[in-house]
Design a protein around this motif. Structure first.
Motif, PDB file in Angstrom:
ATOM      1  N   MET A 120      18.414 -21.393  -7.377  1.00  0.00           N
ATOM      2  CA  MET A 120      19.033 -20.689  -8.508  1.00  0.00           C
ATOM      3  C   MET A 120      18.007 -20.014  -9.404  1.00  0.00           C
ATOM      4  O   MET A 120      18.230 -19.778 -10.577  1.00  0.00           O
ATOM      5  CB  MET A 120      19.875 -21.699  -9.304  1.00  0.00           C
ATOM      6  CG  MET A 120      20.954 -22.337  -8.448  1.00  0.00           C
ATOM      7  SD  MET A 120      21.693 -23.812  -9.191  1.00  0.00           S
ATOM      8  CE  MET A 120      20.496 -25.087  -8.784  1.00  0.00           C
ATOM      9  N   ARG A 121      16.839 -19.706  -8.836  1.00  0.00           N
ATOM     10  CA  ARG A 121      15.744 -19.118  -9.622  1.00  0.00           C
ATOM     11  C   ARG A 121      15.991 -17.636  -9.923  1.00  0.00           C
ATOM     12  O   ARG A 121      16.834 -17.004  -9.281  1.00  0.00           O
ATOM     13  CB  ARG A 121      14.431 -19.260  -8.846  1.00  0.00           C
ATOM     14  CG  ARG A 121      14.063 -20.693  -8.543  1.00  0.00           C
ATOM     15  CD  ARG A 121      12.787 -20.759  -7.750  1.00  0.00           C
ATOM     16  NE  ARG A 121      11.619 -20.801  -8.628  1.00  0.00           N
ATOM     17  CZ  ARG A 121      10.381 -20.583  -8.220  1.00  0.00           C
ATOM     18  NH1 ARG A 121      10.144 -20.299  -6.959  1.00  0.00           N
ATOM     19  NH2 ARG A 121       9.369 -20.655  -9.061  1.00  0.00           N
ATOM     20  N   PRO A 122      15.235 -17.054 -10.867  1.00  0.00           N
ATOM     21  CA  PRO A 122      15.415 -15.623 -11.156  1.00  0.00           C
ATOM     22  C   PRO A 122      15.199 -14.766  -9.901  1.00  0.00           C
ATOM     23  O   PRO A 122      14.458 -15.145  -8.988  1.00  0.00           O
ATOM     24  CB  PRO A 122      14.343 -15.336 -12.202  1.00  0.00           C
ATOM     25  CG  PRO A 122      14.071 -16.654 -12.832  1.00  0.00           C
ATOM     26  CD  PRO A 122      14.247 -17.671 -11.761  1.00  0.00           C
ATOM     27  N   GLU A 123      15.842 -13.620  -9.909  1.00  0.00           N
ATOM     28  CA  GLU A 123      15.827 -12.668  -8.789  1.00  0.00           C
ATOM     29  C   GLU A 123      14.426 -12.421  -8.225  1.00  0.00           C
ATOM     30  O   GLU A 123      14.238 -12.367  -7.012  1.00  0.00           O
ATOM     31  CB  GLU A 123      16.445 -11.353  -9.280  1.00  0.00           C
ATOM     32  CG  GLU A 123      16.892 -10.405  -8.194  1.00  0.00           C
ATOM     33  CD  GLU A 123      17.996 -10.933  -7.288  1.00  0.00           C
ATOM     34  OE1 GLU A 123      17.732 -11.033  -6.072  1.00  0.00           O
ATOM     35  OE2 GLU A 123      19.100 -11.243  -7.775  1.00  0.00           O
ATOM     36  N   SER A 124      13.423 -12.283  -9.110  1.00  0.00           N
ATOM     37  CA  SER A 124      12.069 -11.951  -8.652  1.00  0.00           C
ATOM     38  C   SER A 124      11.450 -13.052  -7.776  1.00  0.00           C
ATOM     39  O   SER A 124      10.478 -12.822  -7.071  1.00  0.00           O
ATOM     40  CB  SER A 124      11.157 -11.674  -9.851  1.00  0.00           C
ATOM     41  OG  SER A 124      11.195 -12.771 -10.748  1.00  0.00           O
ATOM     42  N   TYR A 125      12.011 -14.261  -7.821  1.00  0.00           N
ATOM     43  CA  TYR A 125      11.474 -15.367  -7.020  1.00  0.00           C
ATOM     44  C   TYR A 125      12.265 -15.592  -5.735  1.00  0.00           C
ATOM     45  O   TYR A 125      11.937 -16.476  -4.959  1.00  0.00           O
ATOM     46  CB  TYR A 125      11.543 -16.679  -7.812  1.00  0.00           C
ATOM     47  CG  TYR A 125      10.627 -16.742  -8.999  1.00  0.00           C
ATOM     48  CD1 TYR A 125       9.283 -17.049  -8.849  1.00  0.00           C
ATOM     49  CD2 TYR A 125      11.117 -16.513 -10.287  1.00  0.00           C
ATOM     50  CE1 TYR A 125       8.443 -17.126  -9.955  1.00  0.00           C
ATOM     51  CE2 TYR A 125      10.283 -16.575 -11.394  1.00  0.00           C
ATOM     52  CZ  TYR A 125       8.947 -16.883 -11.213  1.00  0.00           C
ATOM     53  OH  TYR A 125       8.117 -16.951 -12.305  1.00  0.00           O
ATOM     54  N   ARG A 126      13.314 -14.818  -5.558  1.00  0.00           N
ATOM     55  CA  ARG A 126      14.257 -15.117  -4.471  1.00  0.00           C
ATOM     56  C   ARG A 126      13.589 -15.181  -3.089  1.00  0.00           C
ATOM     57  O   ARG A 126      13.681 -16.187  -2.389  1.00  0.00           O
ATOM     58  CB  ARG A 126      15.386 -14.069  -4.460  1.00  0.00           C
ATOM     59  CG  ARG A 126      16.332 -14.290  -3.301  1.00  0.00           C
ATOM     60  CD  ARG A 126      17.525 -13.368  -3.301  1.00  0.00           C
ATOM     61  NE  ARG A 126      18.433 -13.748  -2.230  1.00  0.00           N
ATOM     62  CZ  ARG A 126      19.655 -13.293  -2.109  1.00  0.00           C
ATOM     63  NH1 ARG A 126      20.130 -12.444  -2.991  1.00  0.00           N
ATOM     64  NH2 ARG A 126      20.406 -13.682  -1.100  1.00  0.00           N
ATOM     65  N   GLU A 127      12.929 -14.076  -2.728  1.00  0.00           N
ATOM     66  CA  GLU A 127      12.355 -13.954  -1.390  1.00  0.00           C
ATOM     67  C   GLU A 127      11.396 -15.103  -1.070  1.00  0.00           C
ATOM     68  O   GLU A 127      11.508 -15.767  -0.041  1.00  0.00           O
ATOM     69  CB  GLU A 127      11.608 -12.619  -1.317  1.00  0.00           C
ATOM     70  CG  GLU A 127      11.647 -11.986   0.056  1.00  0.00           C
ATOM     71  CD  GLU A 127      11.005 -10.614   0.019  1.00  0.00           C
ATOM     72  OE1 GLU A 127      10.043 -10.425   0.767  1.00  0.00           O
ATOM     73  OE2 GLU A 127      11.456  -9.753  -0.781  1.00  0.00           O
ATOM     74  N   LYS A 128      10.472 -15.334  -1.997  1.00  0.00           N
ATOM     75  CA  LYS A 128       9.460 -16.374  -1.839  1.00  0.00           C
ATOM     76  C   LYS A 128      10.114 -17.765  -1.716  1.00  0.00           C
ATOM     77  O   LYS A 128       9.728 -18.574  -0.883  1.00  0.00           O
ATOM     78  CB  LYS A 128       8.562 -16.351  -3.071  1.00  0.00           C
ATOM     79  CG  LYS A 128       7.087 -16.513  -2.774  1.00  0.00           C
ATOM     80  CD  LYS A 128       6.367 -16.663  -4.098  1.00  0.00           C
ATOM     81  CE  LYS A 128       4.919 -16.266  -3.987  1.00  0.00           C
ATOM     82  NZ  LYS A 128       4.387 -15.921  -5.316  1.00  0.00           N
ATOM     83  N   SER A 129      11.104 -18.007  -2.574  1.00  0.00           N
ATOM     84  CA  SER A 129      11.762 -19.319  -2.616  1.00  0.00           C
ATOM     85  C   SER A 129      12.540 -19.595  -1.336  1.00  0.00           C
ATOM     86  O   SER A 129      12.499 -20.691  -0.792  1.00  0.00           O
ATOM     87  CB  SER A 129      12.709 -19.406  -3.816  1.00  0.00           C
ATOM     88  OG  SER A 129      12.016 -19.108  -4.996  1.00  0.00           O
ATOM     89  N   GLU A 130      13.262 -18.580  -0.863  1.00  0.00           N
ATOM     90  CA  GLU A 130      14.044 -18.748   0.372  1.00  0.00           C
ATOM     91  C   GLU A 130      13.116 -18.991   1.565  1.00  0.00           C
ATOM     92  O   GLU A 130      13.396 -19.847   2.408  1.00  0.00           O
ATOM     93  CB  GLU A 130      14.921 -17.515   0.620  1.00  0.00           C
ATOM     94  CG  GLU A 130      16.087 -17.417  -0.341  1.00  0.00           C
ATOM     95  CD  GLU A 130      17.030 -16.258  -0.051  1.00  0.00           C
ATOM     96  OE1 GLU A 130      18.188 -16.334  -0.454  1.00  0.00           O
ATOM     97  OE2 GLU A 130      16.597 -15.267   0.586  1.00  0.00           O
ATOM     98  N   ALA A 131      12.002 -18.257   1.594  1.00  0.00           N
ATOM     99  CA  ALA A 131      11.035 -18.419   2.688  1.00  0.00           C
ATOM    100  C   ALA A 131      10.466 -19.839   2.691  1.00  0.00           C
ATOM    101  O   ALA A 131      10.368 -20.481   3.739  1.00  0.00           O
ATOM    102  CB  ALA A 131       9.920 -17.393   2.551  1.00  0.00           C
TER     103      ALA A 131
END
Length: 263
Positions: free
Chosen positions: A12-23
């Protein structure tokens, strides 16, 4: 969770962290489901120009960045010339980085020797610095939601503290948030990663909007709940939710790792 099926993790992190977090989540064997419960927005308060001036003039003895975002949102507001002057001045100032990601962000701009307290909490910083701060000037660049503990603690030790808010946090509204809560309620998720108090508030606000304020607590009770830092854990507790995992290191990777182990 059925055998052989990947555990599902709510991110549920901010949009800018999405890609990194999902990876990262996939790397640790999770199936991520994403919806931001928190949104970052740059802001500039009346303390900003005096803060930049104090650093450039060498009046500040210490500059504290409580997150990597604090650095990014500070530099965003400066012209190239100002940025250069500011970074040069920072190199001559004692810079305090809260958490390893903040330290990495400082290294990117050429600040190699920032002080990283062992305990990333406000109390930990106050304890580490108290003996040396009497009569010193501190500048704090952070979000509009920073806890007052740090300022009060440093002032008690005899320091003068200036605070400037360089960004603020909002709770985003939309179909993605509603869907995440609905999927959580249907028992689809095995784990929830909370990285800030504001995120907890956003999550609960969306659950309450669906009339599921109580039910969601039961849902979380059956899943693995992870929190970054004691303040986030305490906010969960205030909402009647226990964090199963609070890693010693305040990073998303440490959280995912600890949650995987818990599962």
């Amino acid at each position: 969770m059925t055998e052989g099926k990947k555990p599902v993790l709510a991110i549920m992190r901010p949009e800018s962290y999405r890609e990194k977090s999902e990876a990262l989540a996939r790397e640790y064997g999770f199936e991520p489901i994403y919806a931001p419960m928190i949104k970052l927005e740059g802001m500039k308060d009346e303390g900003f120009e005096p803060f930049i001036q104090r650093v450039i003039d060498g009046t500040s003895d210490y500059v504290v960045f409580t997150s990597a975002n604090g650095i990014t949102f500070t530099l965003d507001k400066l012209t190239e010339t100002e940025k250069e002057k500011f970074i040069t001045a920072l190199k001559k100032t004692r810079v305090i980085a809260i958490g390893p990601n903040t330290e990495k962000e400082l290294v990117k701009i050429g600040i190699e020797d920032s002080f990283l307290p062992e305990d990333y909490s406000s109390e930990g910083i106050v304890e580490a610095l108290c003996p040396e701060v009497k009569g010193k000037i501190f500048d704090l660049a952070r979000s509009a939601f920073g806890a007052k503990v740090l300022i009060e603690g440093l002032e008690k030790c005899g320091a003068t503290v200036y605070e400037t808010h360089v960004y603020t946090l909002n709770i985003p509204e939309g179909a993605a948030q509603k869907e995440l809560i609905e999927r959580a309620l249907s028992g689809e998720m095995d784990a929830f990663a909370f990285t800030s108090s504001m995120m907890v508030k956003g999550f609960m606000k969306h659950a309450e909007k669906l009339g599921a304020g109580e039910t969601i607590k039961e849902t979380l009770g059956k899943a693995v709940v992870g929190a970054i830092g004691t303040p986030t854990g305490n906010t969960l507790k205030k909402h009647g939710i226990n964090a199963d995992v609070i890693p010693d290191e305040f990073t998303f990777e440490a959280l995912i790792k600890a949650m995987k182990k818990e599962l």
